[in-house]
Design a protein around this motif. Structure first.
Motif, PDB file in Angstrom:
ATOM      1  N   LEU A  25      -7.433   6.328  -5.709  1.00  0.00           N
ATOM      2  CA  LEU A  25      -8.371   7.481  -5.698  1.00  0.00           C
ATOM      3  C   LEU A  25      -8.224   8.639  -6.313  1.00  0.00           C
ATOM      4  CD1 LEU A  25      -8.121   7.384  -1.260  1.00  0.00           C
ATOM      5  CD2 LEU A  25      -9.536   5.549  -2.815  1.00  0.00           C
ATOM      6  N   ARG A  26      -8.142   9.283  -7.072  1.00  0.00           N
ATOM      7  CA  ARG A  26      -8.122  10.358  -8.225  1.00  0.00           C
ATOM      8  C   ARG A  26      -9.110   9.615  -9.070  1.00  0.00           C
ATOM      9  NH1 ARG A  26      -9.128  14.977  -8.160  1.00  0.00           N
ATOM     10  NH2 ARG A  26      -7.348  15.576  -6.660  1.00  0.00           N
ATOM     11  N   SER A  27      -8.037   8.639  -9.951  1.00  0.00           N
ATOM     12  CA  SER A  27      -8.854   7.860 -10.602  1.00  0.00           C
ATOM     13  C   SER A  27     -10.517   7.626 -10.185  1.00  0.00           C
ATOM     14  CB  SER A  27      -8.241   6.576 -11.677  1.00  0.00           C
ATOM     15  OG  SER A  27      -8.156   5.380 -10.234  1.00  0.00           O
ATOM     16  N   ILE A  62       0.664  -1.071  -0.205  1.00  0.00           N
ATOM     17  CA  ILE A  62      -0.278   0.257   0.229  1.00  0.00           C
ATOM     18  C   ILE A  62       1.143   1.139   0.123  1.00  0.00           C
ATOM     19  CG2 ILE A  62      -1.864  -0.982   1.044  1.00  0.00           C
ATOM     20  CD1 ILE A  62      -1.085   0.386   4.208  1.00  0.00           C
ATOM     21  N   ASP A  63       1.784   1.010   0.229  1.00  0.00           N
ATOM     22  CA  ASP A  63       3.051   2.629   0.158  1.00  0.00           C
ATOM     23  C   ASP A  63       3.423   2.895  -0.501  1.00  0.00           C
ATOM     24  OD1 ASP A  63       4.308   1.346   3.232  1.00  0.00           O
ATOM     25  OD2 ASP A  63       3.356   2.484   3.187  1.00  0.00           O
ATOM     26  N   CYS A  64       3.289   2.003  -1.606  1.00  0.00           N
ATOM     27  CA  CYS A  64       3.179   2.530  -3.467  1.00  0.00           C
ATOM     28  C   CYS A  64       2.439   3.730  -3.695  1.00  0.00           C
ATOM     29  CB  CYS A  64       3.949   0.655  -4.634  1.00  0.00           C
ATOM     30  SG  CYS A  64       5.240  -0.256  -3.467  1.00  0.00           S
ATOM     31  N   PRO A  65       2.805   4.212  -5.147  1.00  0.00           N
ATOM     32  CA  PRO A  65       1.707   5.510  -5.613  1.00  0.00           C
ATOM     33  C   PRO A  65       0.611   4.570  -6.039  1.00  0.00           C
ATOM     34  CG  PRO A  65       4.048   5.762  -5.890  1.00  0.00           C
ATOM     35  CD  PRO A  65       4.073   4.657  -5.473  1.00  0.00           C
ATOM     36  N   GLY A  66      -0.806   5.004  -5.849  1.00  0.00           N
ATOM     37  CA  GLY A  66      -2.088   4.240  -7.232  1.00  0.00           C
ATOM     38  C   GLY A  66      -1.891   4.590  -8.616  1.00  0.00           C
ATOM     39  N   GLY A  84       0.595   6.866  -0.937  1.00  0.00           N
ATOM     40  CA  GLY A  84       1.631   6.064   0.489  1.00  0.00           C
ATOM     41  C   GLY A  84       1.815   6.201   1.305  1.00  0.00           C
ATOM     42  N   ARG A  85       0.910   7.797   1.247  1.00  0.00           N
ATOM     43  CA  ARG A  85       1.756   8.693   2.639  1.00  0.00           C
ATOM     44  C   ARG A  85       0.338   8.414   3.788  1.00  0.00           C
ATOM     45  NH1 ARG A  85       3.129  14.529   1.626  1.00  0.00           N
ATOM     46  NH2 ARG A  85       4.298  14.307   3.510  1.00  0.00           N
ATOM     47  N   ASN A  86       1.347   8.364   4.878  1.00  0.00           N
ATOM     48  CA  ASN A  86       0.187   8.954   5.890  1.00  0.00           C
ATOM     49  C   ASN A  86      -0.837  10.034   5.735  1.00  0.00           C
ATOM     50  OD1 ASN A  86      -1.685   8.412   8.477  1.00  0.00           O
ATOM     51  ND2 ASN A  86       0.926   8.326   9.410  1.00  0.00           N
ATOM     52  N   PRO A  87      -2.309   9.589   6.044  1.00  0.00           N
ATOM     53  CA  PRO A  87      -3.188  10.511   6.286  1.00  0.00           C
ATOM     54  C   PRO A  87      -3.382  11.728   7.482  1.00  0.00           C
ATOM     55  CG  PRO A  87      -4.564   9.243   5.849  1.00  0.00           C
ATOM     56  CD  PRO A  87      -2.756   8.376   6.083  1.00  0.00           C
ATOM     57  N   GLN A  88      -2.669  11.471   8.259  1.00  0.00           N
ATOM     58  CA  GLN A  88      -2.252  12.064   9.394  1.00  0.00           C
ATOM     59  C   GLN A  88      -1.613  13.153   9.597  1.00  0.00           C
ATOM     60  OE1 GLN A  88      -1.623   8.762  12.194  1.00  0.00           O
ATOM     61  NE2 GLN A  88      -3.324   9.370  13.256  1.00  0.00           N
ATOM     62  N   LEU A  89      -0.583  13.204   8.229  1.00  0.00           N
ATOM     63  CA  LEU A  89       0.685  14.699   7.928  1.00  0.00           C
ATOM     64  C   LEU A  89      -0.727  15.495   6.844  1.00  0.00           C
ATOM     65  CD1 LEU A  89       3.043  12.071   6.026  1.00  0.00           C
ATOM     66  CD2 LEU A  89       3.792  13.329   8.026  1.00  0.00           C
ATOM     67  N   VAL A 140      -6.638  14.962   0.923  1.00  0.00           N
ATOM     68  CA  VAL A 140      -6.276  13.662   1.354  1.00  0.00           C
ATOM     69  C   VAL A 140      -6.056  12.860   0.410  1.00  0.00           C
ATOM     70  CG1 VAL A 140      -6.955  12.102   3.164  1.00  0.00           C
ATOM     71  CG2 VAL A 140      -7.461  14.773   3.690  1.00  0.00           C
ATOM     72  N   PHE A 141      -6.330  13.377  -0.715  1.00  0.00           N
ATOM     73  CA  PHE A 141      -6.476  11.890  -1.408  1.00  0.00           C
ATOM     74  C   PHE A 141      -5.211  11.376  -1.895  1.00  0.00           C
ATOM     75  CE2 PHE A 141     -10.403  10.422  -0.202  1.00  0.00           C
ATOM     76  CZ  PHE A 141     -11.590  10.977  -0.818  1.00  0.00           C
ATOM     77  N   GLU A 142      -4.546  12.925  -2.464  1.00  0.00           N
ATOM     78  CA  GLU A 142      -3.090  12.846  -2.988  1.00  0.00           C
ATOM     79  C   GLU A 142      -2.185  12.225  -2.170  1.00  0.00           C
ATOM     80  OE1 GLU A 142      -4.658  14.604  -6.065  1.00  0.00           O
ATOM     81  OE2 GLU A 142      -2.530  14.144  -5.700  1.00  0.00           O
ATOM     82  N   TYR A 143      -2.256  12.664  -0.317  1.00  0.00           N
ATOM     83  CA  TYR A 143      -1.535  11.892   0.478  1.00  0.00           C
ATOM     84  C   TYR A 143      -1.701  10.193   0.129  1.00  0.00           C
ATOM     85  CZ  TYR A 143      -0.344  16.108   2.292  1.00  0.00           C
ATOM     86  OH  TYR A 143       0.362  17.230   2.977  1.00  0.00           O
ATOM     87  N   ILE A 144      -2.694  10.098   0.127  1.00  0.00           N
ATOM     88  CA  ILE A 144      -3.269   8.169   0.210  1.00  0.00           C
ATOM     89  C   ILE A 144      -2.826   7.790  -1.270  1.00  0.00           C
ATOM     90  CG2 ILE A 144      -5.073   6.232  -0.002  1.00  0.00           C
ATOM     91  CD1 ILE A 144      -6.529   7.940   2.078  1.00  0.00           C
ATOM     92  N   ASP A 145      -3.295   8.489  -2.558  1.00  0.00           N
ATOM     93  CA  ASP A 145      -1.826   7.882  -3.759  1.00  0.00           C
ATOM     94  C   ASP A 145      -1.110   7.548  -4.034  1.00  0.00           C
ATOM     95  OD1 ASP A 145      -5.171   9.672  -5.803  1.00  0.00           O
ATOM     96  OD2 ASP A 145      -5.365   7.362  -4.646  1.00  0.00           O
TER      97      ASP A 145
END
Lengths: 238, 133
Positions: A123-125, A112-116, B73-78, B66-71
Protein backbone atom coordinates in the motif's frame (compact mmCIF):
# COMPACT_ATOMS: atom_id res chain seq x y z
CA UNK A 1 9.87 37.82 29.92
CA UNK A 2 9.90 41.54 29.09
CA UNK A 3 8.38 42.45 32.45
CA UNK A 4 11.21 40.61 34.23
CA UNK A 5 13.85 42.61 32.34
CA UNK A 6 11.95 45.84 32.92
CA UNK A 7 12.01 45.28 36.68
CA UNK A 8 15.70 44.38 36.62
CA UNK A 9 16.90 47.22 34.43
CA UNK A 10 14.31 49.76 35.51
CA UNK A 11 12.36 52.50 33.79
CA UNK A 12 12.12 56.13 34.85
CA UNK A 13 8.61 56.84 33.57
CA UNK A 14 5.43 55.11 34.49
CA UNK A 15 4.42 55.04 30.83
CA UNK A 16 5.93 52.37 28.65
CA UNK A 17 9.01 53.68 26.85
CA UNK A 18 8.87 54.36 23.15
CA UNK A 19 11.80 53.40 21.04
CA UNK A 20 13.53 51.74 23.94
CA UNK A 21 14.00 48.04 24.43
CA UNK A 22 13.13 46.25 27.61
CA UNK A 23 16.83 46.33 28.48
CA UNK A 24 16.64 50.06 29.07
CA UNK A 25 19.82 52.06 29.26
CA UNK A 26 21.84 49.20 30.60
CA UNK A 27 22.38 50.80 34.00
CA UNK A 28 20.90 49.25 37.13
CA UNK A 29 17.95 51.25 38.49
CA UNK A 30 18.41 53.28 41.66
CA UNK A 31 16.76 51.82 44.75
CA UNK A 32 14.05 54.50 44.85
CA UNK A 33 12.93 53.72 41.36
CA UNK A 34 12.97 49.96 41.89
CA UNK A 35 9.68 50.06 43.77
CA UNK A 36 8.15 52.20 41.05
CA UNK A 37 9.56 49.94 38.40
CA UNK A 38 8.11 47.00 40.28
CA UNK A 39 4.67 48.37 39.47
CA UNK A 40 5.45 48.45 35.74
CA UNK A 41 4.92 44.80 34.90
CA UNK A 42 1.28 44.93 35.94
CA UNK A 43 0.64 47.96 33.77
CA UNK A 44 2.69 46.58 30.95
CA UNK A 45 0.83 43.33 31.27
CA UNK A 46 -2.47 45.14 30.97
CA UNK A 47 -1.49 47.32 28.06
CA UNK A 48 0.64 44.74 26.30
CA UNK A 49 -0.41 42.61 23.34
CA UNK A 50 -2.98 39.90 23.92
CA UNK A 51 -0.42 37.17 23.25
CA UNK A 52 1.53 38.09 26.37
CA UNK A 53 0.88 36.11 29.54
CA UNK A 54 -1.14 37.80 32.33
CA UNK A 55 0.99 40.08 34.39
CA UNK A 56 2.47 38.84 37.60
CA UNK A 57 1.70 40.52 40.91
CA UNK A 58 4.55 41.70 43.00
CA UNK A 59 2.62 42.52 46.20
CA UNK A 60 2.81 40.89 48.65
CA UNK A 61 4.80 38.17 46.85
CA UNK A 62 7.23 38.77 44.03
CA UNK A 63 6.08 37.44 40.66
CA UNK A 64 3.04 35.75 42.10
CA UNK A 65 0.88 34.71 39.19
CA UNK A 66 -2.75 33.82 39.07
CA UNK A 67 -3.52 30.14 39.11
CA UNK A 68 -4.31 28.75 35.64
CA UNK A 69 -7.90 27.99 34.76
CA UNK A 70 -8.54 24.33 35.55
CA UNK A 71 -9.30 22.09 32.63
CA UNK A 72 -12.09 19.64 33.26
CA UNK A 73 -10.52 16.90 31.17
CA UNK A 74 -7.05 15.96 32.36
CA UNK A 75 -5.00 12.82 32.64
CA UNK A 76 -6.61 12.35 36.03
CA UNK A 77 -9.73 11.03 34.29
CA UNK A 78 -9.89 7.61 32.73
CA UNK A 79 -10.09 8.66 29.09
CA UNK A 80 -11.16 5.20 27.95
CA UNK A 81 -14.40 5.47 29.93
CA UNK A 82 -14.76 9.17 29.14
CA UNK A 83 -14.86 8.48 25.40
CA UNK A 84 -16.92 5.28 25.84
CA UNK A 85 -14.19 3.01 24.51
CA UNK A 86 -14.56 0.27 27.12
CA UNK A 87 -16.17 -2.11 24.67
CA UNK A 88 -13.43 -1.50 22.12
CA UNK A 89 -10.75 -1.93 24.78
CA UNK A 90 -12.20 -5.24 25.99
CA UNK A 91 -12.59 -6.42 22.40
CA UNK A 92 -9.03 -5.68 21.31
CA UNK A 93 -7.05 -5.90 24.55
CA UNK A 94 -9.12 -8.40 26.51
CA UNK A 95 -8.89 -11.16 23.94
CA UNK A 96 -5.88 -12.32 22.03
CA UNK A 97 -5.74 -10.70 18.59
CA UNK A 98 -4.22 -12.95 15.97
CA UNK A 99 -1.06 -11.80 14.33
CA UNK A 100 -1.58 -12.58 10.67
CA UNK A 101 -3.51 -10.60 8.10
CA UNK A 102 -5.23 -13.77 6.90
CA UNK A 103 -6.93 -14.05 10.30
CA UNK A 104 -8.48 -10.63 9.72
CA UNK A 105 -9.42 -11.40 6.13
CA UNK A 106 -9.94 -15.19 5.99
CA UNK A 107 -11.90 -15.12 2.72
CA UNK A 108 -9.27 -13.21 0.77
CA UNK A 109 -7.48 -15.45 -1.75
CA UNK A 110 -3.75 -15.50 -2.31
CA UNK A 111 -0.69 -15.29 -0.07
CA UNK A 112 -1.64 -12.19 1.87
CA UNK A 113 0.58 -12.88 4.89
CA UNK A 114 3.72 -12.21 2.88
CA UNK A 115 5.10 -8.66 2.91
CA UNK A 116 3.71 -6.53 0.10
CA UNK A 117 7.18 -5.36 -0.90
CA UNK A 118 8.07 -8.83 -2.22
CA UNK A 119 5.46 -8.91 -4.96
CA UNK A 120 4.97 -5.17 -5.43
CA UNK A 121 1.53 -5.13 -3.85
CA UNK A 122 2.35 -2.83 -0.93
CA UNK A 123 0.00 0.00 0.00
CA UNK A 124 2.98 2.26 0.59
CA UNK A 125 3.94 2.04 -3.09
CA UNK A 126 0.35 2.94 -3.96
CA UNK A 127 0.62 6.11 -1.88
CA UNK A 128 4.05 7.05 -3.19
CA UNK A 129 3.16 6.37 -6.83
CA UNK A 130 -0.61 6.74 -7.14
CA UNK A 131 -2.18 5.32 -10.28
CA UNK A 132 -3.70 7.54 -12.93
CA UNK A 133 -7.18 8.55 -11.75
CA UNK A 134 -9.92 10.77 -13.07
CA UNK A 135 -10.81 8.82 -16.17
CA UNK A 136 -14.16 7.08 -16.11
CA UNK A 137 -14.47 3.34 -16.47
CA UNK A 138 -15.92 2.68 -19.90
CA UNK A 139 -17.24 -0.83 -20.69
CA UNK A 140 -15.29 -3.04 -23.07
CA UNK A 141 -16.66 -3.19 -26.60
CA UNK A 142 -16.59 -6.20 -28.91
CA UNK A 143 -13.52 -4.90 -30.67
CA UNK A 144 -11.64 -4.43 -27.42
CA UNK A 145 -12.61 -7.89 -26.22
CA UNK A 146 -10.87 -9.47 -29.19
CA UNK A 147 -7.62 -8.56 -27.46
CA UNK A 148 -8.51 -11.05 -24.70
CA UNK A 149 -8.47 -14.15 -26.87
CA UNK A 150 -6.14 -16.55 -25.09
CA UNK A 151 -4.21 -19.62 -26.09
CA UNK A 152 -5.62 -22.91 -24.85
CA UNK A 153 -3.87 -24.98 -22.24
CA UNK A 154 -2.41 -24.43 -18.77
CA UNK A 155 -0.42 -21.39 -17.71
CA UNK A 156 3.35 -21.31 -18.14
CA UNK A 157 5.43 -22.47 -15.17
CA UNK A 158 6.53 -19.03 -14.00
CA UNK A 159 2.93 -17.86 -13.48
CA UNK A 160 1.66 -20.93 -11.62
CA UNK A 161 3.08 -19.84 -8.25
CA UNK A 162 0.46 -17.09 -8.05
CA UNK A 163 -2.27 -19.63 -7.48
CA UNK A 164 -0.72 -21.46 -4.56
CA UNK A 165 -2.59 -20.84 -1.36
CA UNK A 166 -1.07 -21.11 2.10
CA UNK A 167 -1.90 -24.40 3.86
CA UNK A 168 -5.01 -24.20 5.97
CA UNK A 169 -4.54 -24.57 9.68
CA UNK A 170 -5.96 -27.56 11.46
CA UNK A 171 -9.37 -26.55 12.77
CA UNK A 172 -10.75 -27.93 15.97
CA UNK A 173 -14.29 -28.06 14.61
CA UNK A 174 -15.25 -31.19 12.74
CA UNK A 175 -17.54 -29.43 10.23
CA UNK A 176 -15.62 -27.37 7.69
CA UNK A 177 -16.91 -25.06 4.95
CA UNK A 178 -15.22 -25.85 1.64
CA UNK A 179 -15.59 -24.10 -1.70
CA UNK A 180 -16.62 -26.28 -4.62
CA UNK A 181 -13.21 -25.77 -6.30
CA UNK A 182 -11.27 -27.01 -3.27
CA UNK A 183 -10.98 -30.81 -3.23
CA UNK A 184 -10.59 -32.63 0.09
CA UNK A 185 -7.23 -34.36 0.50
CA UNK A 186 -7.67 -38.11 -0.08
CA UNK A 187 -6.32 -40.79 2.28
CA UNK A 188 -3.11 -42.30 1.04
CA UNK A 189 -2.38 -46.06 1.23
CA UNK A 190 0.82 -45.43 3.18
CA UNK A 191 -1.25 -44.53 6.24
CA UNK A 192 -2.59 -48.04 6.65
CA UNK A 193 0.75 -49.70 7.41
CA UNK A 194 1.61 -47.95 10.67
CA UNK A 195 -2.00 -48.47 11.72
CA UNK A 196 -1.71 -52.24 11.40
CA UNK A 197 1.56 -52.29 13.31
CA UNK A 198 0.11 -50.28 16.14
CA UNK A 199 -3.03 -52.40 16.29
CA UNK A 200 -0.99 -55.54 16.95
CA UNK A 201 0.75 -53.96 19.90
CA UNK A 202 -2.39 -52.69 21.68
CA UNK A 203 -4.32 -55.12 23.78
CA UNK A 204 -6.41 -52.62 25.76
CA UNK A 205 -9.68 -51.73 23.89
CA UNK A 206 -9.85 -48.18 25.33
CA UNK A 207 -6.35 -47.48 24.15
CA UNK A 208 -7.27 -48.73 20.70
CA UNK A 209 -10.22 -46.33 20.48
CA UNK A 210 -8.17 -43.34 21.56
CA UNK A 211 -5.42 -44.12 19.10
CA UNK A 212 -7.94 -44.49 16.28
CA UNK A 213 -9.36 -41.06 17.02
CA UNK A 214 -5.89 -39.54 17.03
CA UNK A 215 -5.06 -41.15 13.71
CA UNK A 216 -8.26 -39.88 12.10
CA UNK A 217 -7.43 -36.36 13.21
CA UNK A 218 -3.91 -36.62 11.84
CA UNK A 219 -5.16 -37.79 8.44
CA UNK A 220 -7.35 -34.76 7.97
CA UNK A 221 -4.60 -32.30 8.92
CA UNK A 222 -2.93 -30.32 6.08
CA UNK A 223 0.50 -30.95 7.63
CA UNK A 224 0.28 -34.66 6.90
CA UNK A 225 3.15 -35.69 4.54
CA UNK A 226 0.86 -37.62 2.24
CA UNK A 227 -1.25 -34.58 1.34
CA UNK A 228 1.24 -32.07 -0.09
CA UNK A 229 1.78 -33.99 -3.34
CA UNK A 230 -1.91 -34.08 -4.21
CA UNK A 231 -2.43 -30.36 -3.51
CA UNK A 232 0.32 -29.06 -5.76
CA UNK A 233 -0.93 -30.92 -8.83
CA UNK A 234 -4.39 -29.38 -8.77
CA UNK A 235 -5.12 -26.48 -11.09
CA UNK A 236 -7.62 -24.84 -8.79
CA UNK A 237 -6.65 -21.78 -6.80
CA UNK A 238 -7.61 -23.34 -3.48
CA UNK B 1 -21.55 1.34 9.11
CA UNK B 2 -23.89 0.87 6.18
CA UNK B 3 -21.54 2.60 3.77
CA UNK B 4 -18.72 0.31 4.90
CA UNK B 5 -20.91 -2.76 4.42
CA UNK B 6 -21.78 -1.55 0.94
CA UNK B 7 -18.15 -1.08 -0.03
CA UNK B 8 -17.18 -4.39 1.57
CA UNK B 9 -19.84 -6.19 -0.43
CA UNK B 10 -18.68 -4.66 -3.70
CA UNK B 11 -15.05 -5.46 -2.93
CA UNK B 12 -15.84 -9.08 -2.05
CA UNK B 13 -17.76 -9.53 -5.29
CA UNK B 14 -14.95 -7.92 -7.24
CA UNK B 15 -12.29 -10.10 -5.64
CA UNK B 16 -14.36 -13.23 -6.18
CA UNK B 17 -14.78 -12.28 -9.83
CA UNK B 18 -11.03 -11.80 -10.20
CA UNK B 19 -10.40 -15.13 -8.52
CA UNK B 20 -12.73 -16.91 -10.92
CA UNK B 21 -11.07 -15.08 -13.79
CA UNK B 22 -7.76 -16.48 -12.62
CA UNK B 23 -9.18 -20.00 -12.55
CA UNK B 24 -10.47 -19.66 -16.12
CA UNK B 25 -7.15 -18.29 -17.32
CA UNK B 26 -5.05 -20.89 -15.50
CA UNK B 27 -6.28 -23.60 -17.85
CA UNK B 28 -7.99 -21.86 -20.72
CA UNK B 29 -10.26 -23.67 -23.15
CA UNK B 30 -11.97 -22.24 -26.27
CA UNK B 31 -15.37 -22.76 -24.67
CA UNK B 32 -14.33 -20.54 -21.78
CA UNK B 33 -14.08 -17.44 -24.00
CA UNK B 34 -17.65 -16.26 -23.38
CA UNK B 35 -17.25 -16.77 -19.65
CA UNK B 36 -13.98 -14.84 -19.74
CA UNK B 37 -15.61 -11.94 -21.60
CA UNK B 38 -18.42 -11.89 -19.05
CA UNK B 39 -15.94 -11.78 -16.18
CA UNK B 40 -14.04 -8.94 -17.84
CA UNK B 41 -17.24 -6.93 -18.26
CA UNK B 42 -18.17 -7.60 -14.65
CA UNK B 43 -14.73 -6.40 -13.63
CA UNK B 44 -15.44 -3.03 -15.26
CA UNK B 45 -18.86 -2.73 -13.64
CA UNK B 46 -17.32 -3.77 -10.32
CA UNK B 47 -14.81 -0.93 -10.58
CA UNK B 48 -17.63 1.46 -11.42
CA UNK B 49 -19.56 0.37 -8.32
CA UNK B 50 -16.48 0.81 -6.13
CA UNK B 51 -15.98 4.26 -7.65
CA UNK B 52 -19.54 5.20 -6.65
CA UNK B 53 -18.85 4.10 -3.05
CA UNK B 54 -15.99 6.56 -2.95
CA UNK B 55 -18.33 9.55 -2.63
CA UNK B 56 -19.80 8.26 0.62
CA UNK B 57 -16.38 7.77 2.16
CA UNK B 58 -14.64 11.03 1.30
CA UNK B 59 -14.54 12.07 4.98
CA UNK B 60 -12.96 8.84 6.24
CA UNK B 61 -9.33 9.14 7.32
CA UNK B 62 -7.08 6.13 7.75
CA UNK B 63 -3.83 6.48 9.72
CA UNK B 64 -0.77 5.70 7.64
CA UNK B 65 0.64 3.45 10.34
CA UNK B 66 -2.10 0.91 9.59
CA UNK B 67 -0.72 0.56 6.08
CA UNK B 68 2.62 -0.47 7.54
CA UNK B 69 0.93 -3.32 9.39
CA UNK B 70 -0.92 -4.46 6.28
CA UNK B 71 2.20 -4.30 4.13
CA UNK B 72 3.98 -6.53 6.64
CA UNK B 73 1.14 -9.05 6.52
CA UNK B 74 0.03 -8.27 10.06
CA UNK B 75 -3.49 -7.91 11.40
CA UNK B 76 -4.50 -4.20 11.40
CA UNK B 77 -6.47 -4.78 14.59
CA UNK B 78 -3.08 -5.02 16.29
CA UNK B 79 -2.61 -1.34 15.50
CA UNK B 80 -5.88 -0.49 17.24
CA UNK B 81 -4.89 -2.67 20.17
CA UNK B 82 -1.49 -1.01 20.48
CA UNK B 83 -3.05 2.47 20.22
CA UNK B 84 -5.45 1.71 23.06
CA UNK B 85 -2.68 0.19 25.19
CA UNK B 86 -0.41 3.18 24.59
CA UNK B 87 -3.24 5.61 25.39
CA UNK B 88 -4.01 3.80 28.63
CA UNK B 89 -0.34 3.63 29.63
CA UNK B 90 0.09 7.35 28.95
CA UNK B 91 -3.13 8.10 30.82
CA UNK B 92 -1.84 6.19 33.84
CA UNK B 93 1.53 7.90 33.62
CA UNK B 94 -0.02 11.37 33.55
CA UNK B 95 -2.42 10.49 36.35
CA UNK B 96 0.54 9.37 38.43
CA UNK B 97 2.27 12.68 37.80
CA UNK B 98 -0.86 14.66 38.71
CA UNK B 99 -1.36 12.66 41.91
CA UNK B 100 2.29 13.04 42.92
CA UNK B 101 2.32 16.77 42.25
CA UNK B 102 -0.97 17.25 44.11
CA UNK B 103 0.43 15.45 47.15
CA UNK B 104 3.62 17.46 46.89
CA UNK B 105 1.67 20.72 46.73
CA UNK B 106 -0.42 19.95 49.80
CA UNK B 107 2.66 18.80 51.70
CA UNK B 108 4.59 21.91 50.69
CA UNK B 109 1.76 24.22 51.74
CA UNK B 110 1.45 22.49 55.08
CA UNK B 111 5.18 22.66 55.74
CA UNK B 112 5.43 26.26 54.60
CA UNK B 113 2.51 27.04 56.88
CA UNK B 114 4.53 25.73 59.80
CA UNK B 115 7.65 27.70 58.91
CA UNK B 116 6.07 30.91 57.50
CA UNK B 117 2.62 31.12 59.07
CA UNK B 118 2.04 34.80 58.37
CA UNK B 119 3.14 34.66 54.75
CA UNK B 120 1.08 31.57 54.11
CA UNK B 121 -1.89 33.31 55.62
CA UNK B 122 -1.46 36.14 53.07
CA UNK B 123 -1.02 33.59 50.29
CA UNK B 124 -4.24 31.80 51.24
CA UNK B 125 -6.03 35.13 51.39
CA UNK B 126 -5.05 35.76 47.75
CA UNK B 127 -5.55 32.31 46.32
CA UNK B 128 -7.98 30.95 48.84
CA UNK B 129 -7.81 27.51 50.33
CA UNK B 130 -6.78 25.11 47.59
CA UNK B 131 -9.51 22.49 47.15
CA UNK B 132 -8.35 18.92 47.42
CA UNK B 133 -8.01 17.45 43.92
Amino acid sequence: MSEIFSTLFGQNDAQPPTGQTAFGSGKPPPPNQAAGAAQMPTQLGDEGPTLRKPGAMNEPFYLLRELPVGNELTGNTNLITHYNLEHAYNKFCGKKVKEKLSNFLPELPGMIDCPGVQDGSSLRSLIEKPPVCGNSFSPLTGALLTGFRLHTGPLPEQYRLMHIQPPKKKSKHKHRHHRPQDPLPPETPSDSDPKKKKKKRDDDPDRKKKKKDKKKKKKHSPDHPGLTGSQSNSNSLR
Amino acid sequence: AEKFDNLEEHLEKFIENIRQLGIIVSDFQPSSQTGLNQKLKFMITGLQDIEKCRQQLHDINVPLEVFEYIDQGRNPQLYTKECLERALAKNEQVKGKIDTLTKFKSLLISELGKVFPEEMGKYKAIHGDDPPS
